[in-house]
Design a protein around this motif. Structure first.
Motif, PDB file in Angstrom:
ATOM      1  N   MET A   1      21.593  43.683  41.003  1.00 55.77           N
ATOM      2  CA  MET A   1      21.069  44.201  42.196  1.00 55.77           C
ATOM      3  C   MET A   1      21.417  45.868  42.185  1.00 55.77           C
ATOM      4  O   MET A   1      22.397  45.922  41.296  1.00 55.77           O
ATOM      5  N   TRP A   2      20.840  46.315  42.955  1.00 53.44           N
ATOM      6  CA  TRP A   2      21.319  47.945  42.847  1.00 53.44           C
ATOM      7  C   TRP A   2      21.146  48.531  44.229  1.00 53.44           C
ATOM      8  O   TRP A   2      20.490  48.076  45.132  1.00 53.44           O
ATOM      9  N   ILE A   3      22.181  49.160  44.490  1.00 51.77           N
ATOM     10  CA  ILE A   3      22.310  49.882  45.813  1.00 51.77           C
ATOM     11  C   ILE A   3      21.739  51.532  45.523  1.00 51.77           C
ATOM     12  O   ILE A   3      22.165  52.115  44.704  1.00 51.77           O
ATOM     13  N   VAL A   4      20.831  51.677  46.734  1.00 50.47           N
ATOM     14  CA  VAL A   4      20.432  53.182  46.659  1.00 50.47           C
ATOM     15  C   VAL A   4      21.105  53.817  47.693  1.00 50.47           C
ATOM     16  O   VAL A   4      20.891  53.091  49.091  1.00 50.47           O
ATOM     17  N   GLU A   5      21.610  54.944  47.722  1.00 51.30           N
ATOM     18  CA  GLU A   5      21.977  55.611  48.650  1.00 51.30           C
ATOM     19  C   GLU A   5      21.516  56.876  48.971  1.00 51.30           C
ATOM     20  O   GLU A   5      21.224  57.840  48.012  1.00 51.30           O
ATOM     21  N   LEU A   6      21.013  57.241  50.267  1.00 46.54           N
ATOM     22  CA  LEU A   6      20.059  58.360  50.521  1.00 46.54           C
ATOM     23  C   LEU A   6      20.691  59.204  51.433  1.00 46.54           C
ATOM     24  O   LEU A   6      21.695  58.730  52.403  1.00 46.54           O
ATOM     25  N   SER A   7      20.562  60.448  51.488  1.00 44.71           N
ATOM     26  CA  SER A   7      20.954  61.512  52.558  1.00 44.71           C
ATOM     27  C   SER A   7      19.573  61.894  53.052  1.00 44.71           C
ATOM     28  O   SER A   7      18.505  62.039  52.574  1.00 44.71           O
ATOM     29  N   PHE A   8      19.827  62.259  54.593  1.00 48.44           N
ATOM     30  CA  PHE A   8      18.774  63.001  55.243  1.00 48.44           C
ATOM     31  C   PHE A   8      18.763  64.123  55.742  1.00 48.44           C
ATOM     32  O   PHE A   8      20.093  64.676  56.078  1.00 48.44           O
ATOM     33  N   THR A   9      17.746  65.080  56.010  1.00 40.47           N
ATOM     34  CA  THR A   9      18.039  66.303  56.831  1.00 40.47           C
ATOM     35  C   THR A   9      16.932  65.999  57.850  1.00 40.47           C
ATOM     36  O   THR A   9      16.139  65.063  58.037  1.00 40.47           O
ATOM     37  N   GLY A  32      11.443  39.238  48.316  1.00 34.93           N
ATOM     38  CA  GLY A  32      12.540  39.231  48.030  1.00 34.93           C
ATOM     39  C   GLY A  32      13.234  40.149  47.098  1.00 34.93           C
ATOM     40  O   GLY A  32      14.417  40.085  46.398  1.00 34.93           O
ATOM     41  N   VAL A  33      12.418  41.272  47.155  1.00 32.63           N
ATOM     42  CA  VAL A  33      12.863  42.429  46.185  1.00 32.63           C
ATOM     43  C   VAL A  33      13.747  43.574  46.791  1.00 32.63           C
ATOM     44  O   VAL A  33      14.658  43.948  46.360  1.00 32.63           O
ATOM     45  N   VAL A  34      13.521  43.793  48.311  1.00 30.49           N
ATOM     46  CA  VAL A  34      14.623  44.337  48.932  1.00 30.49           C
ATOM     47  C   VAL A  34      15.571  43.255  49.776  1.00 30.49           C
ATOM     48  O   VAL A  34      14.783  42.536  50.422  1.00 30.49           O
ATOM     49  N   ARG A  35      16.770  43.352  49.665  1.00 29.52           N
ATOM     50  CA  ARG A  35      17.539  42.561  50.288  1.00 29.52           C
ATOM     51  C   ARG A  35      17.872  43.189  51.744  1.00 29.52           C
ATOM     52  O   ARG A  35      17.990  42.303  52.496  1.00 29.52           O
ATOM     53  N   MET A  36      18.349  44.360  51.625  1.00 28.57           N
ATOM     54  CA  MET A  36      18.721  44.977  52.983  1.00 28.57           C
ATOM     55  C   MET A  36      18.256  46.338  52.938  1.00 28.57           C
ATOM     56  O   MET A  36      18.359  46.958  51.679  1.00 28.57           O
ATOM     57  N   ALA A  37      18.132  46.991  54.020  1.00 29.07           N
ATOM     58  CA  ALA A  37      17.711  48.122  53.999  1.00 29.07           C
ATOM     59  C   ALA A  37      17.843  48.798  55.573  1.00 29.07           C
ATOM     60  O   ALA A  37      17.705  47.976  56.384  1.00 29.07           O
ATOM     61  N   GLY A  38      18.290  49.913  55.588  1.00 25.57           N
ATOM     62  CA  GLY A  38      18.649  50.375  56.864  1.00 25.57           C
ATOM     63  C   GLY A  38      19.352  51.695  56.936  1.00 25.57           C
ATOM     64  O   GLY A  38      20.087  52.238  56.043  1.00 25.57           O
ATOM     65  N   PRO A  39      19.301  52.950  58.013  1.00 27.77           N
ATOM     66  CA  PRO A  39      19.762  53.911  58.176  1.00 27.77           C
ATOM     67  C   PRO A  39      21.355  53.938  58.449  1.00 27.77           C
ATOM     68  O   PRO A  39      21.542  52.784  59.110  1.00 27.77           O
ATOM     69  N   LEU A  40      22.099  54.730  58.067  1.00 35.72           N
ATOM     70  CA  LEU A  40      23.482  54.830  58.579  1.00 35.72           C
ATOM     71  C   LEU A  40      23.597  55.012  60.056  1.00 35.72           C
ATOM     72  O   LEU A  40      22.511  55.850  60.576  1.00 35.72           O
ATOM     73  N   ALA A  41      24.493  54.650  61.024  1.00 30.95           N
ATOM     74  CA  ALA A  41      24.450  54.619  62.323  1.00 30.95           C
ATOM     75  C   ALA A  41      24.085  56.206  62.777  1.00 30.95           C
ATOM     76  O   ALA A  41      23.558  56.164  63.814  1.00 30.95           O
ATOM     77  N   ASP A  51      16.846  43.935  44.545  1.00 29.01           N
ATOM     78  CA  ASP A  51      17.204  42.711  43.865  1.00 29.01           C
ATOM     79  C   ASP A  51      16.047  43.014  42.655  1.00 29.01           C
ATOM     80  O   ASP A  51      15.102  42.441  42.446  1.00 29.01           O
ATOM     81  N   VAL A  52      16.468  43.781  41.627  1.00 28.92           N
ATOM     82  CA  VAL A  52      15.405  43.930  40.466  1.00 28.92           C
ATOM     83  C   VAL A  52      16.437  43.883  39.248  1.00 28.92           C
ATOM     84  O   VAL A  52      17.614  44.099  39.354  1.00 28.92           O
ATOM     85  N   PRO A  53      15.780  43.454  38.125  1.00 27.79           N
ATOM     86  CA  PRO A  53      16.387  42.988  36.909  1.00 27.79           C
ATOM     87  C   PRO A  53      17.091  44.311  36.152  1.00 27.79           C
ATOM     88  O   PRO A  53      18.062  43.992  35.477  1.00 27.79           O
ATOM     89  N   ASP A  54      16.542  45.499  36.371  1.00 30.84           N
ATOM     90  CA  ASP A  54      17.294  46.606  35.604  1.00 30.84           C
ATOM     91  C   ASP A  54      16.896  47.740  36.097  1.00 30.84           C
ATOM     92  O   ASP A  54      16.118  48.084  37.330  1.00 30.84           O
ATOM     93  N   ARG A  55      17.549  49.009  35.644  1.00 36.88           N
ATOM     94  CA  ARG A  55      17.054  50.273  36.235  1.00 36.88           C
ATOM     95  C   ARG A  55      15.777  50.756  36.119  1.00 36.88           C
ATOM     96  O   ARG A  55      15.538  51.436  37.014  1.00 36.88           O
ATOM     97  N   GLU A  80      24.558  50.161  40.371  1.00 33.49           N
ATOM     98  CA  GLU A  80      24.385  48.688  39.959  1.00 33.49           C
ATOM     99  C   GLU A  80      25.320  47.853  40.846  1.00 33.49           C
ATOM    100  O   GLU A  80      26.551  47.984  40.707  1.00 33.49           O
ATOM    101  N   TRP A  81      25.036  46.792  41.250  1.00 29.99           N
ATOM    102  CA  TRP A  81      26.271  45.934  41.988  1.00 29.99           C
ATOM    103  C   TRP A  81      25.872  44.355  41.685  1.00 29.99           C
ATOM    104  O   TRP A  81      24.587  43.857  41.534  1.00 29.99           O
ATOM    105  N   GLN A  82      26.996  43.903  41.522  1.00 35.19           N
ATOM    106  CA  GLN A  82      26.998  42.511  41.006  1.00 35.19           C
ATOM    107  C   GLN A  82      27.613  41.686  42.134  1.00 35.19           C
ATOM    108  O   GLN A  82      29.176  41.297  41.931  1.00 35.19           O
TER     109      GLN A  82
END
Length: 86
Positions: A1-9, A32-41, A51-55, A80-82
């Protein structure tokens, strides 16, 4: 799995692009490709879990969604997250 961290303006382009982006994420979640997603509070960014196999697969998904290159959105980190509990 992969964690993607975004920042916004506050760029209006980001808010205009968000509905189509959320629709795309919802479709990927149903597949089943995106497990969770959402903005920070505080809406300063967001966290997405793919949830993808590689970069290469992650890079392809990010390239297919124009939101990730929209003014006001910055991909800060790809990790990458395990998880041992799913």
């Amino acid at each position: 799995m992969w964690i993607v961290e975004l920042s916004f303006t506050d760029a209006p382009e980001r808010l205009a692009a968000r509905p189509a982006h959320r629709e795309k994420l919802t479709d990927l979640h149903e597949k089943g490709v995106v497990r969770m997603a959402g903005p920070l509070a505080d809406d300063s960014g967001a966290v997405l879990v793919f949830d993808v196999p590689d970069r290469a697969a992650l890079d392809q998904l990010l390239a297919e969604d124009p939101y990730f290159s929209t003014k006001g959105v910055r991909v800060e980190r790809l990790r990458e997250w395990q998880p041992f509990i799913r």
